[in-house]
Design a protein around this motif. Structure first.
Motif, mmCIF file in Angstrom:
data_model
loop_
_atom_site.group_PDB
_atom_site.id
_atom_site.type_symbol
_atom_site.label_atom_id
_atom_site.label_comp_id
_atom_site.label_asym_id
_atom_site.label_seq_id
_atom_site.Cartn_x
_atom_site.Cartn_y
_atom_site.Cartn_z
ATOM 1 N N VAL A 89 -1.581 -33.633 6.627
ATOM 2 C CA VAL A 89 -0.523 -34.337 7.345
ATOM 3 C C VAL A 89 -1.192 -35.155 8.443
ATOM 4 O O VAL A 89 -1.898 -34.608 9.297
ATOM 5 C CB VAL A 89 0.491 -33.349 7.951
ATOM 6 N N ALA A 112 6.729 -40.235 7.022
ATOM 7 C CA ALA A 112 7.897 -39.360 7.193
ATOM 8 C C ALA A 112 8.736 -39.914 8.333
ATOM 9 O O ALA A 112 8.367 -39.800 9.503
ATOM 10 C CB ALA A 112 7.456 -37.939 7.493
ATOM 11 N N VAL A 130 12.867 -37.747 6.503
ATOM 12 C CA VAL A 130 12.736 -36.456 7.168
ATOM 13 C C VAL A 130 13.538 -36.528 8.458
ATOM 14 O O VAL A 130 13.343 -37.435 9.272
ATOM 15 C CB VAL A 130 11.263 -36.123 7.487
ATOM 16 N N ASP A 138 13.168 -30.810 3.408
ATOM 17 C CA ASP A 138 12.220 -31.806 3.901
ATOM 18 C C ASP A 138 10.788 -31.261 3.891
ATOM 19 O O ASP A 138 9.846 -31.947 3.477
ATOM 20 C CB ASP A 138 12.589 -32.244 5.322
ATOM 21 N N SER A 141 9.419 -31.117 0.410
ATOM 22 C CA SER A 141 9.054 -32.442 -0.093
ATOM 23 C C SER A 141 7.677 -32.854 0.427
ATOM 24 O O SER A 141 6.877 -33.455 -0.309
ATOM 25 C CB SER A 141 10.102 -33.469 0.345
ATOM 26 N N ILE A 142 7.386 -32.531 1.682
ATOM 27 C CA ILE A 142 6.065 -32.843 2.242
ATOM 28 C C ILE A 142 4.984 -32.043 1.521
ATOM 29 O O ILE A 142 3.919 -32.580 1.158
ATOM 30 C CB ILE A 142 6.050 -32.546 3.754
ATOM 31 N N LYS A 143 5.234 -30.752 1.286
ATOM 32 C CA LYS A 143 4.247 -29.913 0.599
ATOM 33 C C LYS A 143 3.970 -30.415 -0.809
ATOM 34 O O LYS A 143 2.819 -30.377 -1.272
ATOM 35 C CB LYS A 143 4.745 -28.466 0.566
ATOM 36 N N VAL A 152 0.759 -37.493 4.165
ATOM 37 C CA VAL A 152 2.040 -37.837 4.805
ATOM 38 C C VAL A 152 1.775 -38.196 6.259
ATOM 39 O O VAL A 152 1.106 -37.450 6.983
ATOM 40 C CB VAL A 152 3.040 -36.677 4.703
ATOM 41 N N VAL A 154 2.998 -38.735 10.069
ATOM 42 C CA VAL A 154 4.018 -38.220 10.987
ATOM 43 C C VAL A 154 3.702 -38.710 12.393
ATOM 44 O O VAL A 154 2.536 -38.718 12.807
ATOM 45 C CB VAL A 154 4.056 -36.677 10.968
ATOM 46 N N PRO A 173 5.775 -30.461 13.099
ATOM 47 C CA PRO A 173 4.595 -30.699 12.247
ATOM 48 C C PRO A 173 3.524 -29.617 12.361
ATOM 49 O O PRO A 173 2.651 -29.520 11.489
ATOM 50 C CB PRO A 173 4.069 -32.045 12.765
#
Length: 391
Positions: A89, A112, A130, A138, A141-143, A152, A154, A173
Motif C-alpha cells: 500500500v 483509493a 474507498v 473496501d 478489495s484492497i487485499k 494501491v 492512499v 491504512p
C-alpha cells in the motif's frame, strides 16, 4: 510549529509580483486549458481502447500514456525506483485534489479515493472507491489488488497541503497488517501556483493544472515498512510519518481533520464579516429598521451580522430563521442586564426556560420547534422592552 494558515493556503498565488506575471499569461493559459479539456476526452477514449487490447503493464501502452499525460501538462520524476514493491500500500503526502488520478496514471497505481463512480470511468481513472472510514468490503478489495501485484495508492492526510508540513494521518491504512510503501512528492511548476487551496474542489484544481504550462511530480520512494511485533498501529503510523517528514524536510504537525474544518469555518466567517470602512454606502433606513427588529428578537447576535443577512434576504423572518438554523455563523456578544438608574422601580422578570434547542428528524416537529423558539425570543424581547420603559 507551522501555523495552519501557512500549511493550507487560502490563495493560489501569494506573491503580488507573480500575480501580475500570471495575469499577463492568462490568454495563453486559457487557450492551453481549453485545448487540454478537449484532449482529456481523447485520453479517456484511448484508455477504453487500451483496456480492451492489453493490460496496464504493457510497455507500449505505458509509453503512450506518459506522452499523452505530458501533453495534458503533467509529468513525473521518480527517485529510488528499485525500492518499490508492487505488493504494498503506497502512502503519499497530499498536495491537490487531483494528484491521486495523475500519479496513479503516471506510476501505474490504483488510487483509493472516495469517488462514487463505477464501470468504465473508474477503470479509466485507475481508481478504487474507498470510504473515508472503509468497511470490510473496501479492505478486501484492497487485499485482492495487492495479491495480484497491483499496488494501491492512499493519501493518509485528511486534506491537501502545500507540503510545508504533514497533518496527522488517518488510522485505517495502518490497522490491517498491510506492507506500507512510503513515498513523498513535491510539486514543481513554472509559476508558484498552489496545487490546492483551503476550500477548493477537484474541478478547480484540475483546471488550474491545465492552465499551468507544466506540473512535475517529483517523487522519492522510501523503503517498505511493516509493523513490528512490539508496536501498535499508532506507533507504526507515527514511525512512517516521521520518515516521510525527514525526507520532505518538513515537520510533523498536530493538526487533524477537525482543526482544518474549524479553520475553514473561521476563515469563512472573517470573509463574511463586513468591514465598515470598506462599505461603499451605508445601510438604508429600511435595512436598519429590520436589523433592529431582529436585534430585539436575538440580542446576542452582532448587529453587523444581522445587517449583512438582512441586505441579502430583505426579510426579518428569513434572517431570524437563518440565524436559528445555523445558516448564518457569528460569535455571540456578551449580554448585560439593563438596570434602572434612578433605582425607583425594580422589576423582577421571569426567567424562561428555552425550548428544546435540538432539531428533530421529523420535518413537521422541527418546524414546530423552530416556530416555538421564535415565539419565545419574541416574548422575551417584549418583556425586556416593557421592563426597560417601565410600562
Amino acid at each position: 510549529m507551522v501555523e495552519l494558515a501557512n500549511l493550507v493556503p487560502k490563495q493560489r498565488i501569494e506573491s503580488t509580483l507573480w500575480s501580475i506575471l500570471v495575469f499577463c499569461y492568462i490568454p495563453l493559459g486559457v487557450l492551453l486549458m481549453l485545448i487540454r479539456i478537449f484532449l482529456t476526452l481523447n485520453y479517456f477514449c484511448m484508455q477504453v481502447v487500451f483496456n480492451c487490447l492489453c493490460t496496464r503493464q504493457n510497455k507500449v501502452r505505458r509509453i503512450f500514456e506518459k506522452i499523452f499525460l505530458f501533453i495534458l501538462g503533467v509529468a513525473v520524476n521518480e527517485r529510488n525506483e528499485k525500492s518499490f514493491d508492487n505488493s504494498s500500500v503506497v502512502v503519499l503526502n497530499h498536495l491537490s485534489r487531483v494528484d491521486g488520478y495523475f500519479i496513479a496514471a503516471l506510476c501505474n497505481l490504483t488510487a483509493a479515493v472516495n469517488l462514487r463512480v463505477t464501470g468504465t470511468l473508474i477503470s479509466v481513472l485507475r481508481c478504487l472507491h474507498v470510504d473515508d472510514a472503509p468497511n470490510n468490503s473496501d479492505i478486501n478489495s484492497i487485499k485482492e489488488l495487492l495479491q495480484v501485484k497491483k499496488p494501491v495508492l492512499v493519501f493518509p492526510e485528511p486534506c491537501p497541503t502545500n507540503g510545508a508540513g504533514l497533518l496527522k494521518f488517518r488510522d485505517w491504512p495502518f490497522n490491517h497488517e498491510f506492507q506500507i510503501q512510503p513515498m513523498v512528492v513535491r510539486m514543481k511548476r513554472p509559476f508558484p501556483i498552489s496545487g490546492s487551496t483551503l476550500d477548493s474542489v477537484w474541478w478547480s484544481d484540475l483546471l488550474w493544472s491545465f492552465f499551468c504550462p507544466l506540473t512535475i511530480y517529483d517523487i522519492t520512494i522510501l523503503p517498505t515498512m511493516r509493523k513490528n511485533k512490539d508496536e501498535n498501529s499508532n506507533e507504526f503510523k507515527e514511525r512512517i510519518r516521521k520518515s516521510m517528514s525527514s525526507m520532505l524536510d518538513a515537520p510533523c504537525t498536530n493538526y487533524d481533520a477537525s482543526d482544518v474544518v474549524e479553520y475553514l469555518k473561521r476563515v469563512r466567517f472573517e470573509e463574511r464579516k463586513p468591514q465598515e470602512h470598506l462599505r461603499d454606502y451605508p445601510p438604508s433606513n429600511n435595512t436598519m429598521r429590520m436589523a433592529e427588529q431582529v436585534k430585539d428578537i436575538l440580542p446576542h447576535v452582532p448587529i453587523h451580522v444581522i445587517i449583512s443577512d438582512v441586505e441579502r434576504t430583505k426579510s426579518v423572518d428569513i434572517t431570524v430563521t437563518n440565524i436559528l438554523e445555523g445558516v448564518v455563523t457569528f460569535v455571540a456578544e456578551e449580554q448585560t442586564m439593563a438596570t434602572d438608574t434612578d433605582s425607583k422601580v425594580k422589576v423582577a422578570t421571569k426567567v424562561r426556560t428555552p425550548v428544546n434547542l435540538s432539531f428533530s428528524r421529523d420535518p413537521n416537529r422541527r418546524h414546530m420547534t423552530l416556530q416555538e423558539r421564535k415565539d419565545e425570543f419574541i416574548a422575551v424581547a417584549k418583556e425586556k422592552y416593557i421592563t426597560k420603559h417601565g410600562l
